[in-house]
Design a protein around this motif. Sequence first.
Motif, PDB file in Angstrom:
ATOM      1  N   MET A   1     -60.193-109.263  67.129  1.00 49.47           N
ATOM      2  CA  MET A   1     -60.211-108.240  68.140  1.00 49.47           C
ATOM      3  C   MET A   1     -61.658-107.975  68.550  1.00 49.47           C
ATOM      4  O   MET A   1     -62.570-108.061  67.745  1.00 49.47           O
ATOM      5  CB  MET A   1     -59.547-106.972  67.606  1.00 49.47           C
ATOM      6  N   LEU A   2     -61.861-107.666  69.793  1.00 45.00           N
ATOM      7  CA  LEU A   2     -63.200-107.408  70.299  1.00 45.00           C
ATOM      8  C   LEU A   2     -63.660-106.012  69.908  1.00 45.00           C
ATOM      9  O   LEU A   2     -62.949-105.039  70.088  1.00 45.00           O
ATOM     10  CB  LEU A   2     -63.227-107.549  71.820  1.00 45.00           C
ATOM     11  N   SER A   3     -64.859-105.952  69.385  1.00 50.20           N
ATOM     12  CA  SER A   3     -65.415-104.656  69.007  1.00 50.20           C
ATOM     13  C   SER A   3     -66.080-104.014  70.225  1.00 50.20           C
ATOM     14  O   SER A   3     -66.537-104.711  71.132  1.00 50.20           O
ATOM     15  CB  SER A   3     -66.435-104.836  67.884  1.00 50.20           C
ATOM     16  N   PRO A   4     -66.158-102.688  70.254  1.00 51.39           N
ATOM     17  CA  PRO A   4     -66.812-102.005  71.380  1.00 51.39           C
ATOM     18  C   PRO A   4     -68.281-102.399  71.532  1.00 51.39           C
ATOM     19  O   PRO A   4     -68.789-102.482  72.645  1.00 51.39           O
ATOM     20  CB  PRO A   4     -66.688-100.522  71.027  1.00 51.39           C
ATOM     21  N   GLU A   5     -68.974-102.699  70.409  1.00 47.92           N
ATOM     22  CA  GLU A   5     -70.369-103.115  70.487  1.00 47.92           C
ATOM     23  C   GLU A   5     -70.512-104.431  71.244  1.00 47.92           C
ATOM     24  O   GLU A   5     -71.442-104.634  71.996  1.00 47.92           O
ATOM     25  CB  GLU A   5     -70.983-103.284  69.088  1.00 47.92           C
ATOM     26  N   ARG A   6     -69.582-105.345  71.016  1.00 48.69           N
ATOM     27  CA  ARG A   6     -69.617-106.644  71.688  1.00 48.69           C
ATOM     28  C   ARG A   6     -69.454-106.459  73.181  1.00 48.69           C
ATOM     29  O   ARG A   6     -70.103-107.102  73.984  1.00 48.69           O
ATOM     30  CB  ARG A   6     -68.523-107.554  71.127  1.00 48.69           C
ATOM     31  N   LEU A   7     -68.590-105.551  73.586  1.00 47.17           N
ATOM     32  CA  LEU A   7     -68.350-105.333  75.009  1.00 47.17           C
ATOM     33  C   LEU A   7     -69.541-104.661  75.690  1.00 47.17           C
ATOM     34  O   LEU A   7     -69.712-104.781  76.896  1.00 47.17           O
ATOM     35  CB  LEU A   7     -67.088-104.487  75.205  1.00 47.17           C
ATOM     36  N   ALA A   8     -70.367-103.962  74.918  1.00 44.05           N
ATOM     37  CA  ALA A   8     -71.533-103.284  75.481  1.00 44.05           C
ATOM     38  C   ALA A   8     -72.692-104.249  75.731  1.00 44.05           C
ATOM     39  O   ALA A   8     -73.572-103.959  76.529  1.00 44.05           O
ATOM     40  CB  ALA A   8     -71.984-102.164  74.542  1.00 44.05           C
ATOM     41  N   LEU A   9     -72.689-105.387  75.036  1.00 43.37           N
ATOM     42  CA  LEU A   9     -73.781-106.359  75.184  1.00 43.37           C
ATOM     43  C   LEU A   9     -73.558-107.243  76.403  1.00 43.37           C
ATOM     44  O   LEU A   9     -72.428-107.656  76.675  1.00 43.37           O
ATOM     45  CB  LEU A   9     -73.840-107.279  73.967  1.00 43.37           C
ATOM     46  N   PRO A  10     -74.637-107.576  77.125  1.00 46.20           N
ATOM     47  CA  PRO A  10     -74.500-108.610  78.160  1.00 46.20           C
ATOM     48  C   PRO A  10     -74.128-109.938  77.490  1.00 46.20           C
ATOM     49  O   PRO A  10     -74.481-110.182  76.333  1.00 46.20           O
ATOM     50  CB  PRO A  10     -75.901-108.693  78.765  1.00 46.20           C
ATOM     51  N   ASP A  11     -73.432-110.776  78.219  1.00 45.13           N
ATOM     52  CA  ASP A  11     -72.933-112.019  77.631  1.00 45.13           C
ATOM     53  C   ASP A  11     -74.027-112.899  77.049  1.00 45.13           C
ATOM     54  O   ASP A  11     -73.880-113.456  75.975  1.00 45.13           O
ATOM     55  CB  ASP A  11     -72.089-112.798  78.635  1.00 45.13           C
ATOM     56  N   TYR A  12     -75.168-113.027  77.727  1.00 49.62           N
ATOM     57  CA  TYR A  12     -76.246-113.883  77.226  1.00 49.62           C
ATOM     58  C   TYR A  12     -76.822-113.350  75.918  1.00 49.62           C
ATOM     59  O   TYR A  12     -77.208-114.119  75.051  1.00 49.62           O
ATOM     60  CB  TYR A  12     -77.341-114.067  78.278  1.00 49.62           C
ATOM     61  N   GLU A  13     -76.873-112.014  75.759  1.00 48.76           N
ATOM     62  CA  GLU A  13     -77.360-111.447  74.497  1.00 48.76           C
ATOM     63  C   GLU A  13     -76.377-111.708  73.360  1.00 48.76           C
ATOM     64  O   GLU A  13     -76.778-112.005  72.242  1.00 48.76           O
ATOM     65  CB  GLU A  13     -77.596-109.937  74.634  1.00 48.76           C
ATOM     66  N   TYR A  14     -75.102-111.569  73.651  1.00 45.63           N
ATOM     67  CA  TYR A  14     -74.074-111.828  72.633  1.00 45.63           C
ATOM     68  C   TYR A  14     -74.143-113.283  72.178  1.00 45.63           C
ATOM     69  O   TYR A  14     -74.113-113.574  70.975  1.00 45.63           O
ATOM     70  CB  TYR A  14     -72.682-111.511  73.176  1.00 45.63           C
ATOM     71  N   LEU A  15     -74.255-114.203  73.128  1.00 48.49           N
ATOM     72  CA  LEU A  15     -74.327-115.629  72.785  1.00 48.49           C
ATOM     73  C   LEU A  15     -75.578-115.936  71.975  1.00 48.49           C
ATOM     74  O   LEU A  15     -75.532-116.709  71.019  1.00 48.49           O
ATOM     75  CB  LEU A  15     -74.275-116.483  74.050  1.00 48.49           C
ATOM     76  N   ALA A  16     -76.702-115.314  72.331  1.00 45.60           N
ATOM     77  CA  ALA A  16     -77.948-115.528  71.587  1.00 45.60           C
ATOM     78  C   ALA A  16     -77.843-114.940  70.188  1.00 45.60           C
ATOM     79  O   ALA A  16     -78.279-115.552  69.207  1.00 45.60           O
ATOM     80  CB  ALA A  16     -79.120-114.906  72.335  1.00 45.60           C
ATOM     81  N   GLN A  17     -77.243-113.760  70.090  1.00 47.46           N
ATOM     82  CA  GLN A  17     -77.092-113.093  68.796  1.00 47.46           C
ATOM     83  C   GLN A  17     -76.228-113.916  67.843  1.00 47.46           C
ATOM     84  O   GLN A  17     -76.458-113.927  66.642  1.00 47.46           O
ATOM     85  CB  GLN A  17     -76.441-111.731  69.044  1.00 47.46           C
ATOM     86  N   ARG A  18     -75.254-114.604  68.364  1.00 44.47           N
ATOM     87  CA  ARG A  18     -74.344-115.421  67.555  1.00 44.47           C
ATOM     88  C   ARG A  18     -74.789-116.874  67.425  1.00 44.47           C
ATOM     89  O   ARG A  18     -74.101-117.690  66.840  1.00 44.47           O
ATOM     90  CB  ARG A  18     -72.930-115.384  68.139  1.00 44.47           C
ATOM     91  N   HIS A  19     -75.933-117.226  68.012  1.00 45.11           N
ATOM     92  CA  HIS A  19     -76.512-118.573  67.926  1.00 45.11           C
ATOM     93  C   HIS A  19     -75.575-119.649  68.480  1.00 45.11           C
ATOM     94  O   HIS A  19     -75.502-120.765  67.959  1.00 45.11           O
ATOM     95  CB  HIS A  19     -76.909-118.909  66.488  1.00 45.11           C
ATOM     96  N   VAL A  20     -74.873-119.312  69.532  1.00 48.83           N
ATOM     97  CA  VAL A  20     -73.906-120.245  70.123  1.00 48.83           C
ATOM     98  C   VAL A  20     -74.601-121.503  70.638  1.00 48.83           C
ATOM     99  O   VAL A  20     -74.083-122.612  70.463  1.00 48.83           O
ATOM    100  CB  VAL A  20     -73.084-119.556  71.236  1.00 48.83           C
ATOM    101  N   LEU A  21     -75.774-121.353  71.239  1.00 45.68           N
ATOM    102  CA  LEU A  21     -76.494-122.524  71.744  1.00 45.68           C
ATOM    103  C   LEU A  21     -76.840-123.495  70.613  1.00 45.68           C
ATOM    104  O   LEU A  21     -76.710-124.712  70.767  1.00 45.68           O
ATOM    105  CB  LEU A  21     -77.766-122.093  72.486  1.00 45.68           C
ATOM    106  N   THR A  22     -77.230-122.966  69.466  1.00 53.05           N
ATOM    107  CA  THR A  22     -77.532-123.815  68.306  1.00 53.05           C
ATOM    108  C   THR A  22     -76.317-124.658  67.924  1.00 53.05           C
ATOM    109  O   THR A  22     -76.428-125.866  67.694  1.00 53.05           O
ATOM    110  CB  THR A  22     -77.957-122.950  67.104  1.00 53.05           C
ATOM    111  N   TYR A  23     -75.151-124.005  67.876  1.00 51.30           N
ATOM    112  CA  TYR A  23     -73.931-124.720  67.494  1.00 51.30           C
ATOM    113  C   TYR A  23     -73.468-125.693  68.584  1.00 51.30           C
ATOM    114  O   TYR A  23     -72.978-126.783  68.271  1.00 51.30           O
ATOM    115  CB  TYR A  23     -72.822-123.735  67.129  1.00 51.30           C
ATOM    116  N   MET A  24     -73.640-125.323  69.847  1.00 57.09           N
ATOM    117  CA  MET A  24     -73.260-126.241  70.923  1.00 57.09           C
ATOM    118  C   MET A  24     -74.154-127.489  70.904  1.00 57.09           C
ATOM    119  O   MET A  24     -73.659-128.607  71.049  1.00 57.09           O
ATOM    120  CB  MET A  24     -73.355-125.547  72.293  1.00 57.09           C
ATOM    121  N   GLU A  25     -75.454-127.284  70.723  1.00 58.42           N
ATOM    122  CA  GLU A  25     -76.373-128.426  70.646  1.00 58.42           C
ATOM    123  C   GLU A  25     -76.018-129.329  69.475  1.00 58.42           C
ATOM    124  O   GLU A  25     -76.008-130.556  69.603  1.00 58.42           O
ATOM    125  CB  GLU A  25     -77.812-127.945  70.511  1.00 58.42           C
ATOM    126  N   ASP A  26     -75.723-128.715  68.332  1.00 54.22           N
ATOM    127  CA  ASP A  26     -75.360-129.510  67.163  1.00 54.22           C
ATOM    128  C   ASP A  26     -74.058-130.253  67.393  1.00 54.22           C
ATOM    129  O   ASP A  26     -73.938-131.430  67.027  1.00 54.22           O
ATOM    130  CB  ASP A  26     -75.254-128.620  65.920  1.00 54.22           C
TER     131      ASP A  26
END
Length: 120
Positions: A1-26
């Motif tokens: 379930m989505l937390s209210p904190e996640r919804l408050a963050l802009p998408d690029y900040e959420y992706l950076a916070q979760r290191h999504v780019l690192t995992y996509m590159e890998d």
Amino acid sequence: MLSPERLALPDYEYLAQRHVLTYMEDAVCQLLENKEDISQYGIARFFTEYFNSVCQGTHILFREFSFIQATPHNRASFLRAFWRCFRTVGKNGDNRTLSVCVVFSHMTLAQAWKPEWKAE
């Protein structure tokens, strides 16, 4: 379930916070390294299995130290895997093996958790 904190963050900040780019590159690097094998079962299945392994914490097995060090999730996954492997060492009275494991792994684990700590 989505937390209210996640919804408050802009998408690029959420992706950076979760290191999504690192995992996509890998994932893409892994895909390119194993493209012959992947052609048998498809790219979608590869990405599904890759990200399932990230969620399960098994993506760090047999990986280089720099990858384990790259994200907090990778470091936590490494520590969980290490604990699962060595938690029974010394339980049957084999204290010498336990001592060797503790001395050998202490600084390695400390550096995996906090890379700025240096062995002296």
